[in-house]
Design an enzyme around this catalytic site. Structure first.
Site, PDB file in Angstrom:
ATOM      1  N   ASN A   1      -8.801   2.154  -5.329  1.00 63.15           N
ATOM      2  CA  ASN A   1      -8.654   1.936  -6.766  1.00 63.15           C
ATOM      3  C   ASN A   1      -9.009   0.487  -7.061  1.00 63.15           C
ATOM      4  O   ASN A   1      -8.513  -0.430  -6.401  1.00 63.15           O
ATOM      5  CB  ASN A   1      -7.216   2.226  -7.197  1.00 63.15           C
ATOM      6  CG  ASN A   1      -6.869   3.702  -7.048  1.00 63.15           C
ATOM      7  OD1 ASN A   1      -7.674   4.565  -7.383  1.00 63.15           O
ATOM      8  ND2 ASN A   1      -5.685   3.993  -6.532  1.00 63.15           N
TER       9      ASN A   1
ATOM     10  N   VAL B   1      -1.326  -2.532  -6.904  1.00 60.28           N
ATOM     11  CA  VAL B   1      -1.127  -3.623  -5.936  1.00 60.28           C
ATOM     12  C   VAL B   1      -2.473  -4.333  -5.757  1.00 60.28           C
ATOM     13  O   VAL B   1      -3.454  -3.721  -5.315  1.00 60.28           O
ATOM     14  CB  VAL B   1      -0.613  -3.093  -4.579  1.00 60.28           C
ATOM     15  CG1 VAL B   1      -0.477  -4.247  -3.589  1.00 60.28           C
ATOM     16  CG2 VAL B   1       0.738  -2.386  -4.746  1.00 60.28           C
TER      17      VAL B   1
ATOM     18  N   HIS C   1      -6.699   3.987   0.562  1.00 62.49           N
ATOM     19  CA  HIS C   1      -5.743   5.085   0.712  1.00 62.49           C
ATOM     20  C   HIS C   1      -6.394   6.098   1.643  1.00 62.49           C
ATOM     21  O   HIS C   1      -7.508   6.572   1.352  1.00 62.49           O
ATOM     22  CB  HIS C   1      -5.483   5.794  -0.619  1.00 62.49           C
ATOM     23  CG  HIS C   1      -4.778   4.968  -1.652  1.00 62.49           C
ATOM     24  ND1 HIS C   1      -3.435   5.111  -1.922  1.00 62.49           N
ATOM     25  CD2 HIS C   1      -5.234   4.012  -2.483  1.00 62.49           C
ATOM     26  CE1 HIS C   1      -3.093   4.271  -2.891  1.00 62.49           C
ATOM     27  NE2 HIS C   1      -4.166   3.591  -3.248  1.00 62.49           N
TER      28      HIS C   1
ATOM     29  N   HIS D   1      -6.945  -2.309  -0.609  1.00 59.01           N
ATOM     30  CA  HIS D   1      -6.462  -1.320   0.354  1.00 59.01           C
ATOM     31  C   HIS D   1      -7.214  -0.009   0.203  1.00 59.01           C
ATOM     32  O   HIS D   1      -7.619   0.365  -0.890  1.00 59.01           O
ATOM     33  CB  HIS D   1      -4.951  -1.075   0.188  1.00 59.01           C
ATOM     34  CG  HIS D   1      -4.539  -0.752  -1.212  1.00 59.01           C
ATOM     35  ND1 HIS D   1      -4.382  -1.713  -2.182  1.00 59.01           N
ATOM     36  CD2 HIS D   1      -4.261   0.431  -1.821  1.00 59.01           C
ATOM     37  CE1 HIS D   1      -4.024  -1.144  -3.329  1.00 59.01           C
ATOM     38  NE2 HIS D   1      -3.948   0.164  -3.136  1.00 59.01           N
TER      39      HIS D   1
ATOM     40  N   ASP E   1       2.274   5.004   2.986  1.00 54.67           N
ATOM     41  CA  ASP E   1       2.547   4.769   1.568  1.00 54.67           C
ATOM     42  C   ASP E   1       3.999   5.157   1.276  1.00 54.67           C
ATOM     43  O   ASP E   1       4.483   6.204   1.724  1.00 54.67           O
ATOM     44  CB  ASP E   1       1.593   5.590   0.694  1.00 54.67           C
ATOM     45  CG  ASP E   1       1.588   5.106  -0.748  1.00 54.67           C
ATOM     46  OD1 ASP E   1       0.552   4.583  -1.199  1.00 54.67           O
ATOM     47  OD2 ASP E   1       2.632   5.262  -1.431  1.00 54.67           O
ATOM     48  N   ILE E   2       4.689   4.324   0.498  1.00 54.25           N
ATOM     49  CA  ILE E   2       6.105   4.548   0.195  1.00 54.25           C
ATOM     50  C   ILE E   2       6.309   5.794  -0.688  1.00 54.25           C
ATOM     51  O   ILE E   2       7.395   6.384  -0.698  1.00 54.25           O
ATOM     52  CB  ILE E   2       6.691   3.275  -0.469  1.00 54.25           C
ATOM     53  CG1 ILE E   2       8.192   3.183  -0.290  1.00 54.25           C
ATOM     54  CG2 ILE E   2       6.302   3.160  -1.926  1.00 54.25           C
ATOM     55  CD1 ILE E   2       8.765   1.818  -0.628  1.00 54.25           C
TER      56      ILE E   2
HETATM   57  P1  5GP Z   1      -2.918   1.365  -5.954  1.00 54.16           P
HETATM   58  O1  5GP Z   1      -2.640   2.134  -7.199  1.00 54.16           O
HETATM   59  O2  5GP Z   1      -2.743  -0.120  -6.135  1.00 54.16           O
HETATM   60  O3  5GP Z   1      -4.235   1.749  -5.348  1.00 54.16           O
HETATM   61  O4  5GP Z   1      -1.841   1.882  -4.916  1.00 54.16           O
HETATM   62  C1  5GP Z   1      -0.791   1.145  -4.418  1.00 54.16           C
HETATM   63  C2  5GP Z   1       0.002   2.046  -3.499  1.00 54.16           C
HETATM   64  O5  5GP Z   1       0.953   1.247  -2.813  1.00 54.16           O
HETATM   65  C3  5GP Z   1       0.784   3.168  -4.215  1.00 54.16           C
HETATM   66  O6  5GP Z   1       0.368   4.434  -3.711  1.00 54.16           O
HETATM   67  C4  5GP Z   1       2.243   2.863  -3.873  1.00 54.16           C
HETATM   68  O7  5GP Z   1       3.011   4.034  -3.634  1.00 54.16           O
HETATM   69  C5  5GP Z   1       2.146   1.980  -2.647  1.00 54.16           C
HETATM   70  N1  5GP Z   1       3.198   0.994  -2.534  1.00 54.16           N
HETATM   71  C6  5GP Z   1       3.651   0.166  -3.516  1.00 54.16           C
HETATM   72  N2  5GP Z   1       4.612  -0.638  -3.047  1.00 54.16           N
HETATM   73  C7  5GP Z   1       4.777  -0.325  -1.739  1.00 54.16           C
HETATM   74  C8  5GP Z   1       5.646  -0.818  -0.724  1.00 54.16           C
HETATM   75  O8  5GP Z   1       6.458  -1.731  -0.915  1.00 54.16           O
HETATM   76  N3  5GP Z   1       5.540  -0.238   0.495  1.00 54.16           N
HETATM   77  C9  5GP Z   1       4.645   0.769   0.768  1.00 54.16           C
HETATM   78  N4  5GP Z   1       4.644   1.255   1.998  1.00 54.16           N
HETATM   79  N5  5GP Z   1       3.827   1.259  -0.169  1.00 54.16           N
HETATM   80  C10 5GP Z   1       3.877   0.717  -1.401  1.00 54.16           C
END
Ligand code: 5GP
Ligand code: ZN
Length: 120
Positions: free
Chosen positions: A88, A97, A103, A101, A31-32
């Protein structure tokens, strides 16, 4: 594949990511913006926007995502102390996103609030 999806771009190597695992159906990368010492996103190559879009034919794929989680957890030495998986789903869960996925979080004791505080 969805043209505007960041995770599809990472899967297709159009965007850089620190990939820690990949096979014919699953890709996993760091995760970034990590919320824990180990924070890895485990994604299917298939573009499924949310868990609510899952179809019967995806049942085996969901099992594979969990087996990959165990493999990564062992590789990162989380198998003794454990780890957390979070999915999520939709706006109230803070999904940002829209490509399904998991986490994988670990490497420190995780308080209950981690599931609420940062959207993970
Ligand atoms: P969500 O809230 O959709 O479950 O989590 C999306 C996750 O994707 C977040 O924790 C965010 O930090 C991570 N994320 C968003 N954009 C990128 C990216 O371009 N690269 C990586 N490695 N992680 C990302
Ligand atoms: Zn996608």
């Amino acid at each position: 594949m969805s043209a505007e999806c960041i995770f599809c771009k990472i899967i297709n190597k159009e965007l850089d990511a620190d990939i820690v695992y990949e096979d014919d159906q699953v890709v996993a990368f760091k995760d970034i913006n990590p919320a824990a010492p180990v924070h890895i996103l485990i994604v299917p190559r298939k573009h499924i926007p949310t868990l609510l879009d899952l179809e019967k034919e995806d049942a085996e794929l969901m099992g594979r995502l969990h087996l990959v989680a165990n493999e990564i957890a062992r590789a990162f030495k989380l198998d003794k102390k454990g780890y957390r998986l979070v999915i999520n789903t939709g706006p109230d869960a803070g999904q940002i996103v829209f490509h399904l996925h998991l986490h994988l979080l670990g490497g420190r004791p995780l308080l209950q609030t981690i599931a609420k505080g940062r959207g993970v």
